[in-house]
Write a protein that holds these residues in place. Structure first.
Motif, PDB file in Angstrom:
ATOM      1  N   GLU A 192       0.806  -1.220   0.000  1.00 38.43           N
ATOM      2  CA  GLU A 192       0.000   0.000   0.000  1.00 38.43           C
ATOM      3  C   GLU A 192       0.841   1.274   0.000  1.00 38.43           C
ATOM      4  O   GLU A 192       1.559   1.542  -0.959  1.00 38.43           O
ATOM      5  CB  GLU A 192      -0.999  -0.030   1.167  1.00 38.43           C
ATOM      6  CG  GLU A 192      -2.066  -1.102   0.964  1.00 38.43           C
ATOM      7  CD  GLU A 192      -3.192  -1.009   1.971  1.00 38.43           C
ATOM      8  OE1 GLU A 192      -3.103  -0.196   2.912  1.00 38.43           O
ATOM      9  OE2 GLU A 192      -4.162  -1.757   1.826  1.00 38.43           O
ATOM     10  N   GLN A 193       0.814   2.041   1.106  1.00 37.94           N
ATOM     11  CA  GLN A 193       1.471   3.352   1.103  1.00 37.94           C
ATOM     12  C   GLN A 193       2.944   3.262   0.726  1.00 37.94           C
ATOM     13  O   GLN A 193       3.487   4.153   0.058  1.00 37.94           O
ATOM     14  CB  GLN A 193       1.351   4.021   2.483  1.00 37.94           C
ATOM     15  CG  GLN A 193      -0.068   4.426   2.839  1.00 37.94           C
ATOM     16  CD  GLN A 193      -0.784   3.336   3.609  1.00 37.94           C
ATOM     17  OE1 GLN A 193      -0.473   2.155   3.465  1.00 37.94           O
ATOM     18  NE2 GLN A 193      -1.777   3.744   4.404  1.00 37.94           N
ATOM     19  N   PHE A 194       3.615   2.209   1.150  1.00 41.07           N
ATOM     20  CA  PHE A 194       5.048   2.081   0.873  1.00 41.07           C
ATOM     21  C   PHE A 194       5.343   2.053  -0.624  1.00 41.07           C
ATOM     22  O   PHE A 194       6.403   2.498  -1.061  1.00 41.07           O
ATOM     23  CB  PHE A 194       5.608   0.805   1.519  1.00 41.07           C
ATOM     24  CG  PHE A 194       5.603   0.832   3.026  1.00 41.07           C
ATOM     25  CD1 PHE A 194       6.228   1.849   3.730  1.00 41.07           C
ATOM     26  CD2 PHE A 194       4.951  -0.156   3.743  1.00 41.07           C
ATOM     27  CE1 PHE A 194       6.219   1.878   5.112  1.00 41.07           C
ATOM     28  CE2 PHE A 194       4.939  -0.140   5.122  1.00 41.07           C
ATOM     29  CZ  PHE A 194       5.565   0.881   5.817  1.00 41.07           C
ATOM     30  N   HIS A 196       4.210   3.720  -2.974  1.00 44.36           N
ATOM     31  CA  HIS A 196       4.159   5.005  -3.673  1.00 44.36           C
ATOM     32  C   HIS A 196       5.438   5.820  -3.492  1.00 44.36           C
ATOM     33  O   HIS A 196       5.588   6.874  -4.103  1.00 44.36           O
ATOM     34  CB  HIS A 196       2.958   5.821  -3.172  1.00 44.36           C
ATOM     35  CG  HIS A 196       1.649   5.143  -3.413  1.00 44.36           C
ATOM     36  ND1 HIS A 196       1.155   4.895  -4.678  1.00 44.36           N
ATOM     37  CD2 HIS A 196       0.721   4.637  -2.548  1.00 44.36           C
ATOM     38  CE1 HIS A 196      -0.022   4.286  -4.587  1.00 44.36           C
ATOM     39  NE2 HIS A 196      -0.302   4.108  -3.308  1.00 44.36           N
ATOM     40  N   TYR A 197       6.349   5.347  -2.666  1.00 42.77           N
ATOM     41  CA  TYR A 197       7.594   6.078  -2.418  1.00 42.77           C
ATOM     42  C   TYR A 197       8.626   5.762  -3.496  1.00 42.77           C
ATOM     43  O   TYR A 197       8.572   4.717  -4.145  1.00 42.77           O
ATOM     44  CB  TYR A 197       8.169   5.717  -1.049  1.00 42.77           C
ATOM     45  CG  TYR A 197       7.352   6.254   0.111  1.00 42.77           C
ATOM     46  CD1 TYR A 197       7.419   7.594   0.467  1.00 42.77           C
ATOM     47  CD2 TYR A 197       6.504   5.412   0.845  1.00 42.77           C
ATOM     48  CE1 TYR A 197       6.674   8.091   1.534  1.00 42.77           C
ATOM     49  CE2 TYR A 197       5.761   5.898   1.912  1.00 42.77           C
ATOM     50  CZ  TYR A 197       5.844   7.241   2.249  1.00 42.77           C
ATOM     51  OH  TYR A 197       5.113   7.725   3.288  1.00 42.77           O
ATOM     52  N   THR A 265       2.555  -0.858  11.172  1.00 36.58           N
ATOM     53  CA  THR A 265       1.333  -0.093  10.920  1.00 36.58           C
ATOM     54  C   THR A 265       1.250   1.139  11.817  1.00 36.58           C
ATOM     55  O   THR A 265       0.901   2.237  11.371  1.00 36.58           O
ATOM     56  CB  THR A 265       0.096  -0.978  11.147  1.00 36.58           C
ATOM     57  OG1 THR A 265       0.167  -2.120  10.293  1.00 36.58           O
ATOM     58  CG2 THR A 265      -1.183  -0.212  10.859  1.00 36.58           C
ATOM     59  N   LYS A 269       3.222   3.872   9.633  1.00 34.94           N
ATOM     60  CA  LYS A 269       1.998   4.256   8.919  1.00 34.94           C
ATOM     61  C   LYS A 269       1.889   3.572   7.554  1.00 34.94           C
ATOM     62  O   LYS A 269       1.522   4.172   6.548  1.00 34.94           O
ATOM     63  CB  LYS A 269       1.943   5.782   8.707  1.00 34.94           C
ATOM     64  CG  LYS A 269       2.161   6.604   9.958  1.00 34.94           C
ATOM     65  CD  LYS A 269       1.154   6.282  11.048  1.00 34.94           C
ATOM     66  CE  LYS A 269       1.397   7.160  12.284  1.00 34.94           C
ATOM     67  NZ  LYS A 269       0.504   6.751  13.414  1.00 34.94           N
ATOM     68  N   GLY A 270       2.213   2.284   7.532  1.00 33.83           N
ATOM     69  CA  GLY A 270       2.114   1.535   6.293  1.00 33.83           C
ATOM     70  C   GLY A 270       1.714   0.090   6.565  1.00 33.83           C
ATOM     71  O   GLY A 270       1.764  -0.376   7.712  1.00 33.83           O
ATOM     72  N   LYS A 271       1.321  -0.620   5.522  1.00 32.38           N
ATOM     73  CA  LYS A 271       0.857  -1.995   5.661  1.00 32.38           C
ATOM     74  C   LYS A 271       1.918  -2.969   5.170  1.00 32.38           C
ATOM     75  O   LYS A 271       2.641  -2.689   4.199  1.00 32.38           O
ATOM     76  CB  LYS A 271      -0.427  -2.209   4.851  1.00 32.38           C
ATOM     77  CG  LYS A 271      -1.555  -1.229   5.184  1.00 32.38           C
ATOM     78  CD  LYS A 271      -2.073  -1.408   6.589  1.00 32.38           C
ATOM     79  CE  LYS A 271      -3.292  -0.498   6.844  1.00 32.38           C
ATOM     80  NZ  LYS A 271      -3.780  -0.601   8.237  1.00 32.38           N
ATOM     81  N   HIS A 305      -3.754  -7.484   0.644  1.00 35.09           N
ATOM     82  CA  HIS A 305      -2.826  -6.694   1.437  1.00 35.09           C
ATOM     83  C   HIS A 305      -3.066  -6.908   2.933  1.00 35.09           C
ATOM     84  O   HIS A 305      -4.163  -7.278   3.360  1.00 35.09           O
ATOM     85  CB  HIS A 305      -2.977  -5.206   1.122  1.00 35.09           C
ATOM     86  CG  HIS A 305      -2.493  -4.853  -0.250  1.00 35.09           C
ATOM     87  ND1 HIS A 305      -2.560  -3.576  -0.758  1.00 35.09           N
ATOM     88  CD2 HIS A 305      -1.910  -5.595  -1.222  1.00 35.09           C
ATOM     89  CE1 HIS A 305      -2.058  -3.546  -1.979  1.00 35.09           C
ATOM     90  NE2 HIS A 305      -1.665  -4.778  -2.282  1.00 35.09           N
TER      91      HIS A 305
END
Length: 540
Positions: A192-194, A196-197, A265, A269-271, A305
């Motif tokens: 997930e959020q990771f 996008h980096y 998490t 702040k990531g899954k 996920h």
């Protein structure tokens, strides 16, 4: 072996120093020639030079200006100045600014030899310090995480070393001994959020996950981790205390792995998705446990996920469907073929067929699997070399297209080893032919241009090869340096002209590429023991 460059606008000085001394006895492999500072700089861009001997006063760019450029661009290259008496103050100034030494003209061969030998000793001492234990330990420490991860990746992908070699490698890198111990793996997939980096930011998050894992697992487990070729973070764990209660520790491992997922998490702040493997024995079960975990990630987690999963004993791959381990272990057949490691290719094939014969000889599907892998590797390397497999192996190619090799494991083994031999013989012939062609082109160019510039750089430029490569190939094929060949040819042709022509001595010197008759007479006498005139008189 070292590389020396002599720079002087007076060609006879360069030729005398380059052609009359026994440089090889000092460890000098090749002596390069340049007749201006600019020509020297051009050569330095393509060739690693260890020592430069340069005159000070030259048209265009002086030796001092050349040295300033060398110190800025090629700091490891040592410089020796050639100076006349009037330039002595310049030489002293240059030495204060880092020049290795200077020679005062006129210079004797003994002075040159002693000075070069002294500078070589300085170079050797510098490199000895560079590779000293203290420097190596510092470099090792700086790169330790990367080296540890690389070794674990080799293990995961099936690289085999003898047991004592594994222990040695792990000891050198400060990895706890896993040998003959039970281990488990925890695999983590960033989600997930990771995702996008950018790569650098993601690597920082992965580093943070590793730190959290170290904090959670290290009280009870020795830990060794890496990022694998599929972008999973793999943590290999071994109990710090001996225990037979694996089931109890499995529960503890699962609980701690769940804490890892929760901590990532909460704090990052990531899954992440996490998979906890079954226990195996190091190193024999590493690849099996790892491949089992990969398979379950693919089958049970897939594209979902933030999942947590454990491996059960009954989920291990069934024996009848296991793959041929040796076929896919590193290094692969293709990797070995690409690097021309023929004996290792043969050893790997023998190992593959030994495993096939012992475990899967009755499985036509496994025999077919080996055939496809071997024939694909052979085709790949042949096509990469710009050839067709059919033209290289002839009848064996048509046996392949008719399906004959894989009718049995023994037929396939014989076919594979025979084709390997044919490929090796063809590539060896191609290499030898190419080298023979290079030698012929070098000798042809030198013979046609003996009175002109036939330096190594000029020859290399003519046949479009790097001078260092050209020098090594020529010596491999002829057991002689190019510069020695040029000198020998000049002396032989000079002797022929002295015997069979009425040319004057200075005319013969010019035809042999010497600007000054004095230099020609000097080297001729050193080679034959008599002057050119004495040699001619002896023929009457």
């Amino acid at each position: 072996m070292y590389q020396l460059l002599i720079v002087d606008d007076e060609r006879h000085v360069v030729e005398r120093l380059a052609g009359t001394m026994d440089w090889e006895s000092l460890g000098i492999e090749t002596v390069h020639r340049a007749y201006s500072a600019q020509e020297a700089i051009t050569l330095l861009h393509t060739t690693t030079i260890d020592i430069i001997i340069t005159d000070i006063q030259m048209p265009g760019m002086t030796g001092l200006e050349l040295i300033a450029i060398v110190r800025r661009k090629w700091a490891k290259t040592r410089c020796i100045l050639l100076s006349g008496f009037a330039d002595f103050s310049y030489a002293q100034e240059a030495i204060q600014h880092g020049t290795a030494d200077y020679l005062l003209k006129p210079v004797s061969e003994e002075q040159v030899r002693d000075t070069v030998q002294r500078v070589l000793q300085q170079i050797q001492a510098e490199w000895a310090e560079l590779v000293s234990g203290q420097r190596i330990q510092l470099t090792l420490k700086e790169n330790l995480p990367l080296l540890k991860g690389s070794l674990l990746n080799e293990l995961l992908q099936g690289r085999r070393y003898p047991g004592e070699e594994w222990e040695r490698k792990m000891l050198e890198l400060g990895i706890p001994s896993f040998h003959h111990s039970p281990f488990a793996m925890v695999m983590v997939r960033m989600e997930e959020q990771f995702l996008h980096y950018d790569a650098r930011s993601l690597s920082l998050f992965e580093y943070a996950v590793g730190n959290i894992a170290e904090e959670l697992f290290s009280p009870q487990y020795e830990i060794w981790h890496s990022k694998d070729s599929h972008d999973y973070l793999v943590f290999m764990l071994k109990l710090r205390t001996e225990s037979t209660e694996i089931e109890e520790w499995q529960q503890h491992l699962e609980r701690t792995s769940s804490e890892l997922q929760k901590a990532v998490t909460t704090y990052l702040k990531g899954k992440i998705s996490v998979l906890v493997s079954t226990w195996g024995q190091f190193p024999d079960d590493v690849t099996t446990v790892y491949n089992q975990a990969l398979s379950l990630f693919r089958k049970r987690i897939g594209s979902e996920h933030n999942l947590f999963m454990t491996t059960k004993e009954d989920e291990a791959p069934k024996e009848s469907h296991r793959t041929l381990q040796h076929l896919y272990e590193l290094p692969t057949l293709t990797q070995l073929l690409e690097t021309g490691r023929w004996s290792e290719v043969e050893e790997k094939l023998i190992g593959v067929f030994k495993e096939l014969n012992e475990q899967w000889s009755q499985s036509q599907e496994h025999v077919l699997e080996v055939f496809f892998a071997v024939s694909a590797a052979f085709s790949y390397i042949t096509h990469k070399n710009g050839r067709q497999l059919a033209e290289l192996i002839g009848p064996d190619y048509y046996k392949m297209t008719e399906g004959l090799p894989f009718r049995s494991a023994s037929l396939l083994r014989d076919w594979s080893l025979r084709v390997l031999g044919q490929l090796k013989a063809d590539m060896d012939k191609e290499v030898n032919d190419a080298r023979s062609s290079i030698v012929h082109r070098v000798q042809q160019f030198v013979e046609q241009n003996l009175s002109e510039d036939v330096s190594l750089q000029t020859i290399a430029d003519h046949i479009y090869l790097h001078p260092v490569y050209l020098s090594k190939i020529y010596k491999l094929e002829t057991k002689q340096n190019i510069t020695d060949y040029v000198f020998q040819l000049r002396m032989e042709k000079a002797a022929y002209l002295l015997k069979n022509s009425q040319d004057k001595i200075y005319e013969i010197a010019e035809k042999m590429g010497y600007q000054r008759a004095h230099s020609f007479i000097h080297v001729f006498k050193k080679h034959y023991g008599v002057t050119p005139q004495e040699f001619r008189d002896q023929q009457i």
